[in-house]
Design a protein around this motif. Sequence first.
Motif, PDB file in Angstrom:
ATOM      1  N   THR A 113      -4.399  -5.424  -8.440  1.00 32.83           N
ATOM      2  CA  THR A 113      -4.269  -4.066  -7.269  1.00 32.83           C
ATOM      3  C   THR A 113      -3.592  -4.986  -5.545  1.00 32.83           C
ATOM      4  OG1 THR A 113      -6.285  -3.912  -6.854  1.00 32.83           O
ATOM      5  CG2 THR A 113      -5.438  -2.663  -8.359  1.00 32.83           C
ATOM      6  N   HIS A 114      -5.180  -5.971  -5.613  1.00 31.50           N
ATOM      7  CA  HIS A 114      -4.474  -6.412  -4.208  1.00 31.50           C
ATOM      8  C   HIS A 114      -5.915  -7.713  -4.370  1.00 31.50           C
ATOM      9  CE1 HIS A 114      -8.047  -4.133  -3.409  1.00 31.50           C
ATOM     10  NE2 HIS A 114      -8.168  -4.752  -2.397  1.00 31.50           N
ATOM     11  N   ALA A 124      -2.278  -5.668   2.376  1.00 31.65           N
ATOM     12  CA  ALA A 124      -1.234  -4.307   1.057  1.00 31.65           C
ATOM     13  C   ALA A 124      -2.120  -4.574  -0.169  1.00 31.65           C
ATOM     14  CB  ALA A 124      -0.234  -5.759   0.903  1.00 31.65           C
ATOM     15  N   VAL A 125      -1.948  -3.311  -0.664  1.00 29.93           N
ATOM     16  CA  VAL A 125      -2.971  -2.704  -1.778  1.00 29.93           C
ATOM     17  C   VAL A 125      -2.111  -2.000  -2.708  1.00 29.93           C
ATOM     18  CG1 VAL A 125      -4.429  -1.009  -2.771  1.00 29.93           C
ATOM     19  CG2 VAL A 125      -5.060  -3.099  -0.367  1.00 29.93           C
ATOM     20  N   SER A 126      -1.641  -1.596  -4.065  1.00 27.75           N
ATOM     21  CA  SER A 126      -1.048  -1.453  -4.896  1.00 27.75           C
ATOM     22  C   SER A 126      -1.826  -0.456  -5.511  1.00 27.75           C
ATOM     23  CB  SER A 126       0.417  -1.913  -5.467  1.00 27.75           C
ATOM     24  OG  SER A 126       0.802  -2.810  -4.393  1.00 27.75           O
ATOM     25  N   ARG A 133       5.066   0.078  -9.945  1.00 27.39           N
ATOM     26  CA  ARG A 133       4.015  -0.018  -8.751  1.00 27.39           C
ATOM     27  C   ARG A 133       4.490   1.531  -7.737  1.00 27.39           C
ATOM     28  NH1 ARG A 133       3.766  -2.612  -3.483  1.00 27.39           N
ATOM     29  NH2 ARG A 133       6.097  -2.748  -3.805  1.00 27.39           N
ATOM     30  N   GLN A 135       1.031  -7.103  -6.928  1.00 28.01           N
ATOM     31  CA  GLN A 135       2.325  -6.706  -5.953  1.00 28.01           C
ATOM     32  C   GLN A 135       2.530  -7.926  -5.320  1.00 28.01           C
ATOM     33  OE1 GLN A 135       0.073  -4.244  -2.949  1.00 28.01           O
ATOM     34  NE2 GLN A 135      -1.261  -6.005  -3.072  1.00 28.01           N
ATOM     35  N   ASP A 177      -7.906  -6.677 -11.719  1.00 27.45           N
ATOM     36  CA  ASP A 177      -9.155  -6.921 -11.109  1.00 27.45           C
ATOM     37  C   ASP A 177     -10.399  -7.838 -11.451  1.00 27.45           C
ATOM     38  OD1 ASP A 177      -7.141  -6.130  -9.383  1.00 27.45           O
ATOM     39  OD2 ASP A 177      -8.177  -4.375  -8.839  1.00 27.45           O
ATOM     40  N   ASP A 215       0.881 -10.547  -2.904  1.00 27.43           N
ATOM     41  CA  ASP A 215       0.530 -11.502  -3.554  1.00 27.43           C
ATOM     42  C   ASP A 215       0.814 -11.987  -4.299  1.00 27.43           C
ATOM     43  OD1 ASP A 215      -1.890  -9.951  -2.053  1.00 27.43           O
ATOM     44  OD2 ASP A 215      -2.178  -8.794  -4.230  1.00 27.43           O
ATOM     45  N   HIS A 225      -8.770  -8.407  -2.037  1.00 25.52           N
ATOM     46  CA  HIS A 225     -10.371  -9.015  -1.662  1.00 25.52           C
ATOM     47  C   HIS A 225     -10.733  -9.166  -2.631  1.00 25.52           C
ATOM     48  CE1 HIS A 225      -9.068  -5.199   1.739  1.00 25.52           C
ATOM     49  NE2 HIS A 225      -8.010  -6.452   1.833  1.00 25.52           N
ATOM     50  N   GLY A 262      -5.711   1.955  -7.871  1.00 26.38           N
ATOM     51  CA  GLY A 262      -6.371   0.179  -7.062  1.00 26.38           C
ATOM     52  C   GLY A 262      -7.163   0.945  -5.880  1.00 26.38           C
ATOM     53  N   HIS A 285      -5.478   2.357   1.693  1.00 25.43           N
ATOM     54  CA  HIS A 285      -6.739   1.489   1.237  1.00 25.43           C
ATOM     55  C   HIS A 285      -7.706   2.220   3.105  1.00 25.43           C
ATOM     56  CE1 HIS A 285     -10.311  -0.604   0.406  1.00 25.43           C
ATOM     57  NE2 HIS A 285      -9.530  -2.017   0.371  1.00 25.43           N
TER      58      HIS A 285
END
Length: 263
Positions: free
Chosen positions: A63-64, A134-136, A118, A87, A23, A90, A66, A152, A123
């Motif tokens: 992880t995502h 979506a978040v992993s 994964r 993921q 990240d 993304d 943002h 994450g 969140h």
Amino acid sequence: MDIQLIRNATVKIKFGEKTWLVDPFLGDMGSLPPFAGKSPNPVVPLPVPISEILEDVDYVLLTHLHPDHFDERARQAVPTSVPFVVQPADAEAIKEMGFSKINVIDQEDQLGMVKISRVGAQHGDGEILKVMGAVSGYILETRDEPPLYITGDTVWCDSVKETLDRYNPGVVICNAGGNVFLPEDNPFREQISLKHIHQVIMDEKQVLKLLTYREQISVVAVHIGALDHETVSRKSLKEYLRTSGIDMRQVYVPEDGEMIKLN
């Protein structure tokens, strides 16, 4: 295993004979707007030059998407030749940014000596999930090292407990700033109206639940000290866990730039 906190959730890890950059959030102080109406973000600078952060990186793991996990400065700075681990949600966005070496982890994959799986992440709770996307989390496994769990952005939830039960990690990198979104400073006001405060990652009480659920784990607490909507400080987290009876030899709350070596 070597774990270096860069800033926020940006962590550089040596694991399975590879270097993983998690990240990357590389922008200058104040390059993002406020999240809680207090200050532009991030509120602290990078502790080391970007060139040093990117040195010897074998994989960027996201992880995502943002912006406090992968921002415009990171998009510009990371060479397009560096492989990404992402993921499924993304993958297309990363491809459109010009990155071509993309490892999409649906369930699991083998990357060199490392098996990467994964796992679920949540969140926040309730209405805020409509805009969180979506978040992993991820589990990294290799020979001769304990499994590593990267949570994450998640609150304490069934998905976290299921991951701990299934993989029995020895080390957990936990996002623990207790970050919140407020009704009066709602950055999503064009999409939803918030009726109360929404916590979107673990705070000290939830980190305590993590540590008591799996007493043998080591926890590295990150995502602290960089954003204006945190409710947890490094000092408050350590004090809360200490007074709750936790053996602080199993807890690491690194400063930005600090390296932790775990056997």
